[in-house]
Design an enzyme around this catalytic site. Sequence first.
Site, PDB file in Angstrom:
ATOM      1  N   ASP A  49       0.870  -1.174   0.000  1.00 11.42           N
ATOM      2  CA  ASP A  49       0.000   0.000   0.000  1.00 11.42           C
ATOM      3  C   ASP A  49       0.907   1.224   0.000  1.00 11.42           C
ATOM      4  O   ASP A  49       2.115   1.112   0.174  1.00 11.42           O
ATOM      5  CB  ASP A  49      -0.926  -0.022   1.213  1.00 11.42           C
ATOM      6  CG  ASP A  49      -0.156   0.048   2.513  1.00 11.42           C
ATOM      7  OD1 ASP A  49       1.080   0.054   2.473  1.00 11.42           O
ATOM      8  OD2 ASP A  49      -0.800   0.100   3.566  1.00 11.42           O
ATOM      9  N   GLY A  55     -11.203   3.953   0.631  1.00  4.55           N
ATOM     10  CA  GLY A  55     -12.180   4.765   1.339  1.00  4.55           C
ATOM     11  C   GLY A  55     -13.470   4.049   1.660  1.00  4.55           C
ATOM     12  O   GLY A  55     -14.493   4.686   1.897  1.00  4.55           O
ATOM     13  N   ASP A 109      -7.703  -7.525   0.681  1.00  3.70           N
ATOM     14  CA  ASP A 109      -6.743  -7.727   1.759  1.00  3.70           C
ATOM     15  C   ASP A 109      -7.413  -7.283   3.033  1.00  3.70           C
ATOM     16  O   ASP A 109      -8.289  -6.412   2.998  1.00  3.70           O
ATOM     17  CB  ASP A 109      -5.481  -6.878   1.563  1.00  3.70           C
ATOM     18  CG  ASP A 109      -5.706  -5.441   2.018  1.00  3.70           C
ATOM     19  OD1 ASP A 109      -6.380  -4.697   1.286  1.00  3.70           O
ATOM     20  OD2 ASP A 109      -5.257  -5.079   3.117  1.00  3.70           O
ATOM     21  N   CYS A 115     -12.374 -28.032   8.321  1.00  2.60           N
ATOM     22  CA  CYS A 115     -11.105 -27.387   7.949  1.00  2.60           C
ATOM     23  C   CYS A 115      -9.975 -28.409   7.996  1.00  2.60           C
ATOM     24  O   CYS A 115      -9.915 -29.241   8.899  1.00  2.60           O
ATOM     25  CB  CYS A 115     -10.822 -26.227   8.898  1.00  2.60           C
ATOM     26  SG  CYS A 115      -9.269 -25.392   8.553  1.00  2.60           S
ATOM     27  N   CYS A 133      -6.690 -27.477   8.019  1.00  5.33           N
ATOM     28  CA  CYS A 133      -5.432 -26.797   8.377  1.00  5.33           C
ATOM     29  C   CYS A 133      -4.691 -27.604   9.440  1.00  5.33           C
ATOM     30  O   CYS A 133      -5.245 -28.505  10.059  1.00  5.33           O
ATOM     31  CB  CYS A 133      -5.704 -25.368   8.857  1.00  5.33           C
ATOM     32  SG  CYS A 133      -6.209 -25.243  10.581  1.00  5.33           S
ATOM     33  N   CYS A 181      -6.493 -27.705  12.815  1.00  4.98           N
ATOM     34  CA  CYS A 181      -7.711 -28.518  12.860  1.00  4.98           C
ATOM     35  C   CYS A 181      -7.421 -30.018  12.672  1.00  4.98           C
ATOM     36  O   CYS A 181      -8.151 -30.848  13.189  1.00  4.98           O
ATOM     37  CB  CYS A 181      -8.709 -28.024  11.820  1.00  4.98           C
ATOM     38  SG  CYS A 181      -9.370 -26.393  12.261  1.00  4.98           S
ATOM     39  N   HIS A 233      -5.159 -21.248  11.161  1.00  7.01           N
ATOM     40  CA  HIS A 233      -6.548 -21.609  10.874  1.00  7.01           C
ATOM     41  C   HIS A 233      -7.281 -20.475  10.152  1.00  7.01           C
ATOM     42  O   HIS A 233      -7.934 -20.703   9.123  1.00  7.01           O
ATOM     43  CB  HIS A 233      -7.314 -21.986  12.148  1.00  7.01           C
ATOM     44  CG  HIS A 233      -8.782 -22.096  11.885  1.00  7.01           C
ATOM     45  ND1 HIS A 233      -9.340 -23.201  11.276  1.00  7.01           N
ATOM     46  CD2 HIS A 233      -9.789 -21.180  12.035  1.00  7.01           C
ATOM     47  CE1 HIS A 233     -10.635 -22.972  11.080  1.00  7.01           C
ATOM     48  NE2 HIS A 233     -10.936 -21.771  11.542  1.00  7.01           N
TER      49      HIS A 233
HETATM   50 ZN   LIG Z   1      -8.455 -24.989  10.644  1.00  6.93          ZN
END
Ligand SMILES: [Zn+2]
Length: 368
Positions: free
Chosen positions: A94, A217, A267, A306, A308, A311, A337
Site C-alpha cells: 500500500d 475509502g 486484503d 477445515c 489446516c 484442525c 486456521h
Molecule cells: Zn483450521
Amino acid sequence: MLKGPISYSLIKKSGKARRGVVHTQHGDIQTPVFMPVGTNGAIKALSVEQVEALDPSIILANTYHLYLRLGADFLREAGGLHKLASWDRAYLTDSGGFQVFSLSKMRKFDPDGVHFQSHIDGSRHFYTPELVMDMQAAIGSDIAMVLDDCPALPATHERIEASVKRSIVWAERCARCERPAHQGVFGIVQGGLELDMRLRHLEALVEMPFQGLSIGGLSVGETPEEMHDMCQKFVYQMPEDFPRYLMGVGTPWDLVEGVAAGIDMFDCVMPTRNARMGTVFVGEGKRLNIRNAANRKDMRPLDENCQCLACRRFSRAYIRHLYVAKEITAVILMTIHNLTHYLDLMRKIRTALENDTFEELRAKFQPA
Ligand SMILES: [Zn+2]
C-alpha cells in the site's frame, strides 16, 4: 491499454462476478484472491515456511511501517523486501496513505503532500507522491499503490470532494515516477458513499497509465450494507481489463458480496488480528471465541470442515488452554486456521464461479 508488468486475464463472468488471473513477474494470481497482510514484512505470528504452506499467491506489506522502521536506503542495500524476507512470490504494497490518516498523530495537508508524526516515536515526516513511490520501488513490490487521501466516514461532501481532487493530482504524480521494471501501479478511487464522486475519480484515473484500479475509502466507518451497496453500484463500471482491488476489506460476508459486485482482490488484517484476539472464523461467516468456557473440554477441532494444521491435530480444548496460558503457540495455530479459512473461502468462490454455483454459495453467508 498497454500491457505492463502486471496484466489481467478474464476467464469467466457470472453476473457481475469475475473469475480471472493477475499475471506478475513473481507468479500468476488466481482471482478472486485474498491477500494476507504482512505489515512489517512478515505475517504476524508466522514463519515464512508456515506462510508458504498456506500457499497464498500474493501477500501485502505496508509502506508506512517499512518506511518508518527501515527506510528506502536500507531496503535498497538489502536488495528489496523479497530478498530480505525470503519471499519469492508476489508482494503488493500500500502507499501508506491510509496509515497516515488512521495511525499517525498530527496530519497537515500541503499542496505537495501530507505532514505527519510517526505513531512509533513521534518523529515528523512529510509524505509526497514521489516519496511513497520511491519507497515502494525500494521495497520492490510487484504491485505498488498511489498515494491517496482517504477520509474516514461519515464525511461531508466538501471533504469527499477535496479528497478526490487531491487524490487525482497525487495519482498523476505517482504515475510519472520511475519504478522497477517488474512493478505495476494501481490507482485508487475515493469518493466515500457518493457514486458521482467515485465515477468522476474513476474517469480521471482511467486516463493514467495504471495496471489496476482499487476502491479505497470503504470499510472506514460506514455500515457493511452501505459498503456492499456502493460496490454493487460502482464496481461493474470499472474497466474490464483491469484487476479490481477492494482495499482493507473485510469479513467473509464482505468478501462474498465484494466478489458478487465484481471485485478481484481483497486484503484485510481481520484473520490475523482476530487470531491474536482469540477469535477464529468457522463455517460460513461465523466466529468462535476460543476463550469461551464452553470450549474448555471440547475435543472437536476449531472447524470440523477445515484441513489446516491446527484442525487436523488439535482440539478446541487444547488451543483454548494454550491461549488462556498465554502460549504463543495458540496464536500461531489460530492464525494458521484463520488464514486457511480465508484462502479456502476464495478457492471455493473460484470453483463456484467456474461451476456456475456462486449464487448458491453466496446465499449461505450471513453477517459475521
Ligand atoms: Zn483450521
